[in-house]
Design a protein around this motif. Structure first.
Motif, PDB file in Angstrom:
ATOM      1  N   PHE A 253       4.224 -23.142 -12.291  1.00  0.00           N
ATOM      2  CA  PHE A 253       5.476 -23.994 -11.617  1.00  0.00           C
ATOM      3  C   PHE A 253       5.612 -23.767 -10.121  1.00  0.00           C
ATOM      4  O   PHE A 253       6.441 -24.541  -9.488  1.00  0.00           O
ATOM      5  N   LEU A 254       5.169 -22.497  -9.558  1.00  0.00           N
ATOM      6  CA  LEU A 254       5.466 -22.134  -8.366  1.00  0.00           C
ATOM      7  C   LEU A 254       4.526 -22.697  -7.222  1.00  0.00           C
ATOM      8  O   LEU A 254       5.313 -22.976  -6.143  1.00  0.00           O
ATOM      9  N   PHE A 255       3.289 -22.540  -7.431  1.00  0.00           N
ATOM     10  CA  PHE A 255       2.526 -22.495  -6.280  1.00  0.00           C
ATOM     11  C   PHE A 255       1.979 -24.110  -5.782  1.00  0.00           C
ATOM     12  O   PHE A 255       1.144 -24.600  -6.219  1.00  0.00           O
ATOM     13  N   GLY A 256       3.080 -24.535  -4.918  1.00  0.00           N
ATOM     14  CA  GLY A 256       2.628 -25.797  -4.158  1.00  0.00           C
ATOM     15  C   GLY A 256       2.926 -25.089  -2.604  1.00  0.00           C
ATOM     16  O   GLY A 256       4.043 -24.684  -2.292  1.00  0.00           O
TER      17      GLY A 256
ATOM     18  N   GLU B 271      -8.568 -25.745  -5.640  1.00  0.00           N
ATOM     19  CA  GLU B 271      -7.566 -26.755  -6.667  1.00  0.00           C
ATOM     20  C   GLU B 271      -6.863 -27.631  -5.730  1.00  0.00           C
ATOM     21  O   GLU B 271      -6.431 -27.514  -4.479  1.00  0.00           O
ATOM     22  N   ASN B 272      -6.672 -29.082  -6.378  1.00  0.00           N
ATOM     23  CA  ASN B 272      -5.753 -29.972  -5.936  1.00  0.00           C
ATOM     24  C   ASN B 272      -4.716 -30.287  -6.791  1.00  0.00           C
ATOM     25  O   ASN B 272      -5.043 -30.385  -7.927  1.00  0.00           O
ATOM     26  N   ASN B 273      -3.218 -30.098  -6.314  1.00  0.00           N
ATOM     27  CA  ASN B 273      -2.300 -30.173  -7.341  1.00  0.00           C
ATOM     28  C   ASN B 273      -1.259 -30.749  -6.757  1.00  0.00           C
ATOM     29  O   ASN B 273      -1.183 -31.511  -5.546  1.00  0.00           O
ATOM     30  N   ALA B 274       0.134 -31.033  -7.549  1.00  0.00           N
ATOM     31  CA  ALA B 274       1.124 -32.006  -7.159  1.00  0.00           C
ATOM     32  C   ALA B 274       2.361 -31.021  -7.230  1.00  0.00           C
ATOM     33  O   ALA B 274       2.260 -30.291  -8.339  1.00  0.00           O
ATOM     34  N   LEU B 275       3.308 -31.329  -6.633  1.00  0.00           N
ATOM     35  CA  LEU B 275       4.804 -30.750  -6.999  1.00  0.00           C
ATOM     36  C   LEU B 275       5.908 -31.642  -6.862  1.00  0.00           C
ATOM     37  O   LEU B 275       5.692 -32.749  -6.242  1.00  0.00           O
TER      38      LEU B 275
ATOM     39  N   SER C 229       6.194 -27.201  -9.648  1.00  0.00           N
ATOM     40  CA  SER C 229       4.903 -27.864  -9.949  1.00  0.00           C
ATOM     41  C   SER C 229       4.767 -29.050 -10.839  1.00  0.00           C
ATOM     42  O   SER C 229       5.399 -29.066 -11.894  1.00  0.00           O
ATOM     43  N   LEU C 230       4.092 -30.152 -10.423  1.00  0.00           N
ATOM     44  CA  LEU C 230       4.038 -31.317 -11.355  1.00  0.00           C
ATOM     45  C   LEU C 230       2.853 -31.340 -12.385  1.00  0.00           C
ATOM     46  O   LEU C 230       1.417 -31.405 -11.537  1.00  0.00           O
ATOM     47  N   LYS C 231       2.853 -31.031 -13.441  1.00  0.00           N
ATOM     48  CA  LYS C 231       1.595 -30.977 -14.402  1.00  0.00           C
ATOM     49  C   LYS C 231       1.720 -32.081 -15.392  1.00  0.00           C
ATOM     50  O   LYS C 231       2.707 -31.633 -16.223  1.00  0.00           O
ATOM     51  N   GLU C 232       1.469 -33.040 -15.321  1.00  0.00           N
ATOM     52  CA  GLU C 232       1.876 -34.276 -16.335  1.00  0.00           C
ATOM     53  C   GLU C 232       1.563 -33.799 -17.679  1.00  0.00           C
ATOM     54  O   GLU C 232       2.078 -34.389 -18.646  1.00  0.00           O
ATOM     55  N   ASP C 233       0.463 -33.093 -17.920  1.00  0.00           N
ATOM     56  CA  ASP C 233      -0.032 -32.783 -19.447  1.00  0.00           C
ATOM     57  C   ASP C 233       0.820 -31.688 -19.700  1.00  0.00           C
ATOM     58  O   ASP C 233       0.369 -31.095 -20.931  1.00  0.00           O
ATOM     59  N   ASP C 234       1.838 -30.941 -18.938  1.00  0.00           N
ATOM     60  CA  ASP C 234       2.351 -29.770 -19.576  1.00  0.00           C
ATOM     61  C   ASP C 234       3.852 -30.281 -19.959  1.00  0.00           C
ATOM     62  O   ASP C 234       4.616 -30.898 -19.335  1.00  0.00           O
ATOM     63  N   PRO C 235       3.930 -30.222 -21.276  1.00  0.00           N
ATOM     64  CA  PRO C 235       5.305 -30.580 -21.811  1.00  0.00           C
ATOM     65  C   PRO C 235       6.543 -29.900 -21.409  1.00  0.00           C
ATOM     66  O   PRO C 235       7.530 -30.273 -21.301  1.00  0.00           O
TER      67      PRO C 235
END
Length: 199
Positions: free
Chosen positions: A12-15, A156-160, A175-181
């Motif tokens: 959840f933190l690293f953006g 890594e390529n990510n979103a927040l 952090s935005l992880k669509e597959d993380d409930p």
């Protein structure tokens, strides 16, 4: 529990990124850009205590701030492993949108996570297993192992999500992880649906 809190923090933190970023023409919010720049610098400096002031506060209902700081300090540097971040770069800030009384925006970013294995004995034997596990998660093409330093570099390529709402009086990030409930516990269905529109 400590490992759970550490990985929750990592998820959840690293953006993070640098000042060179693309913004949608309708988006620029100077307070958002200012907070994001500060957040990125603190992330790069690994200043975990100050970084917590930029994290979406609702996250601390799931994992207390003090536990997250302690778990991250132990997780990022221990007897076996040292983790650092490199090549931090914000790729794009999408337009700010409103939902209820809150404001939200999607931010995409890229970085390299460097995992330095401190125990070099038998590392060569373990590395194939490590590469297989990391390859499944990040893609084998995004991994590079440096035998001289005993370091694994992971691109890594990510979103927040940037949020300013009843939980966050100033722009805060998660952090935005669509597959993380767990993201469903932090943001409303309407916000998550709107975020999906930005590709």
């Amino acid at each position: 529990m400590r490992k759970f809190v550490f990985w929750l923090a990592v998820i959840f933190l690293f953006g993070c990124g640098d000042a060179k970023k693309k913004t949608e023409p309708s988006s620029p919010d100077t307070s958002l850009e200012k907070r994001l720049t500060e957040y990125m610098q603190l992330t790069q400096d690994m200043d975990l205590e100050k970084l917590m002031d930029y994290i979406y506060p609702k996250l601390f209902e799931i994992a207390p701030k003090e536990q997250m700081i302690e778990a991250m300090k132990e997780g990022f540097k221990n007897d076996e492993l040292k983790i650092s971040l490199d090549s931090l770069k914000v790729d794009k800030i999408y337009p700010v949108f409103e939902s209820g009384k809150g404001q939200y925006a999607k931010v995409t970013y890229s970085m390299v996570m460097v995992m330095e294995f401190l125990d070099k004995e038998e590392l060569a034997e373990k590395m194939e297993t490590i590469m297989e596990g990391a390859g499944e998660k990040y893609g084998r093409e995004n991994l590079h192992f440096d035998e001289k330093t005993g370091s694994l570099r992971i691109k890594e390529n990510n979103a927040l999500v940037a949020a300013k709402d009843k939980y966050a009086k100033e722009w805060s990030f998660v952090s935005l992880k669509e597959d993380d409930p767990m993201i469903n516990q932090l943001l409303s269905k309407d916000v998550l649906e709107k975020l999906k529109e930005y590709k």
